[in-house]
Enzyme design. Sequence first.
Site, PDB file in Angstrom:
ATOM      1  N   GLN A  56     -44.206 -72.926  22.487  1.00  0.00           N
ATOM      2  CA  GLN A  56     -43.744 -74.320  22.348  1.00  0.00           C
ATOM      3  C   GLN A  56     -43.572 -74.718  20.885  1.00  0.00           C
ATOM      4  OE1 GLN A  56     -46.072 -73.299  24.517  1.00  0.00           O
ATOM      5  NE2 GLN A  56     -46.170 -74.596  26.336  1.00  0.00           N
ATOM      6  N   ASP A  96     -53.867 -83.482  25.918  1.00  0.00           N
ATOM      7  CA  ASP A  96     -53.491 -83.599  27.339  1.00  0.00           C
ATOM      8  C   ASP A  96     -54.486 -84.427  28.137  1.00  0.00           C
ATOM      9  OD1 ASP A  96     -52.208 -80.908  26.335  1.00  0.00           O
ATOM     10  OD2 ASP A  96     -51.067 -81.623  28.065  1.00  0.00           O
ATOM     11  N   LYS A 128     -53.234 -77.754  24.146  1.00  0.00           N
ATOM     12  CA  LYS A 128     -52.711 -76.391  24.340  1.00  0.00           C
ATOM     13  C   LYS A 128     -53.691 -75.325  23.847  1.00  0.00           C
ATOM     14  CE  LYS A 128     -49.724 -75.338  25.956  1.00  0.00           C
ATOM     15  NZ  LYS A 128     -49.877 -74.968  27.403  1.00  0.00           N
TER      16      LYS A 128
HETATM   17  O1  MRU Z   1     -48.141 -76.697  28.612  1.00  0.00           O
HETATM   18  P1  MRU Z   1     -47.506 -77.827  27.861  1.00  0.00           P
HETATM   19  O2  MRU Z   1     -46.316 -77.418  27.062  1.00  0.00           O
HETATM   20  O3  MRU Z   1     -47.215 -79.005  28.773  1.00  0.00           O
HETATM   21  O4  MRU Z   1     -48.625 -78.294  26.854  1.00  0.00           O
HETATM   22  C1  MRU Z   1     -48.368 -79.391  26.025  1.00  0.00           C
HETATM   23  C2  MRU Z   1     -49.427 -79.688  25.065  1.00  0.00           C
HETATM   24  O5  MRU Z   1     -50.486 -79.116  25.088  1.00  0.00           O
HETATM   25  C3  MRU Z   1     -49.177 -80.822  24.114  1.00  0.00           C
HETATM   26  O6  MRU Z   1     -49.795 -80.586  22.894  1.00  0.00           O
HETATM   27  C4  MRU Z   1     -49.769 -82.099  24.722  1.00  0.00           C
HETATM   28  O7  MRU Z   1     -49.259 -82.305  26.008  1.00  0.00           O
HETATM   29  C5  MRU Z   1     -49.504 -83.292  23.897  1.00  0.00           C
HETATM   30  S1  MRU Z   1     -47.848 -83.857  24.084  1.00  0.00           S
HETATM   31  C6  MRU Z   1     -47.705 -85.276  23.220  1.00  0.00           C
END
Ligand code: MRU
Length: 347
Positions: A194, A235, A246
């Site tokens: 990401q 999250d 993440k």
């Molecule tokens: O698996 P993902 O791509 O949905 O994980 C996203 C993250 O961990 C982001 O850092 C988190 O959602 C914050 S988004 C503002």
Amino acid sequence: MKPVEWAEDHVKILDQTLLPTEVKFLEIRTAQQMWDAIKMLCVRGAPAIGVAAGYGVAAAMQEYVDQSMETYHRELEKTIEYLATSRPTAVNLFWALERMKETGRSHRNDANAATQAALEEQAKSIEKYEENACVAIGEHALTLLKDGMTLLTHCNAGGLATVRYGTALAPMLLGKERGVHFKVYADETRPLLQGARLTAWELQQAGVDVTVITDNMAGMLMKQGKIDAVIVGCDRVAANGDAANKIGTYSVAVLAKHHQIPFYVAGPASTIDVNTPTGAHIPIEERGMEEVACGFGKRTAPEGVKVYNPAFDVTPHDLITAFITDKGIVEKPDEAGIAKLLSCRTE
Ligand code: MRU
């Protein structure tokens, strides 16, 4: 570019699995399609998942408007319950679905068309809340950061993961508009990249000075004195301030502590879950082995080897210098600080 957009009879989703090489939108009309889009990470990032789920409910319920009120409300509850099973960690999903549920229940005695209109309005207000929250987070973050600093971020917590400015990327994007410039290192973010695919893409498009590094390079850069501050998204933040984000975020936080570099977590109040007492209670999503062993179609581990693939980790609150939210900044977040922040919560 908006990751999620309401298009009156469907939801338009930017398929983030194809970025940065292909820009393609999906048309989502059913609960199953939205569930798949969330599960497969076509839409991802905690606030964006919540926004998508809200619109997903509104889109899916359209086919029941002409049926009896009983059928409509039964299907509404089923749709909400179903979408809640798509991903377990980001609490914004459940926060948004709870709002949709409350809206449906408060229109229990109204004609279906009126309830449907109210659901669509609620989904729009969830989006608006997240958009405003990102701006507020950016404003607060800019009070902690100085022009010219070099920042490290992990994963993607930008406009693609939220609405417009993002959370961790909000000071960079808002700062850019105001003539406040940062140099940014984006952790590649194994296994789904990401950071490399999404953070680098959106910062580059905004004209922010961004450099991609692999996750295992962060420590060396810190040791060399090249990082002034780390800022990441979240999250789910537990009542005691522990923050899930993440996978790999925790390692970055430990490195930052060792090198005495400020470690900031940015997120809207919708990411705080007071019903989860500590990080140990946060459900951590485990994803398929192919993401690690055969990511993007290239086999990187032998066929049949055991693989462990937790998608998130938890950073204990004592490693967090400050939690930057739309409601304000909580320095050294703990249970008292989070409770105080929420006591002035208006949403
Ligand atoms: O698996 P993902 O791509 O949905 O994980 C996203 C993250 O961990 C982001 O850092 C988190 O959602 C914050 S988004 C503002």
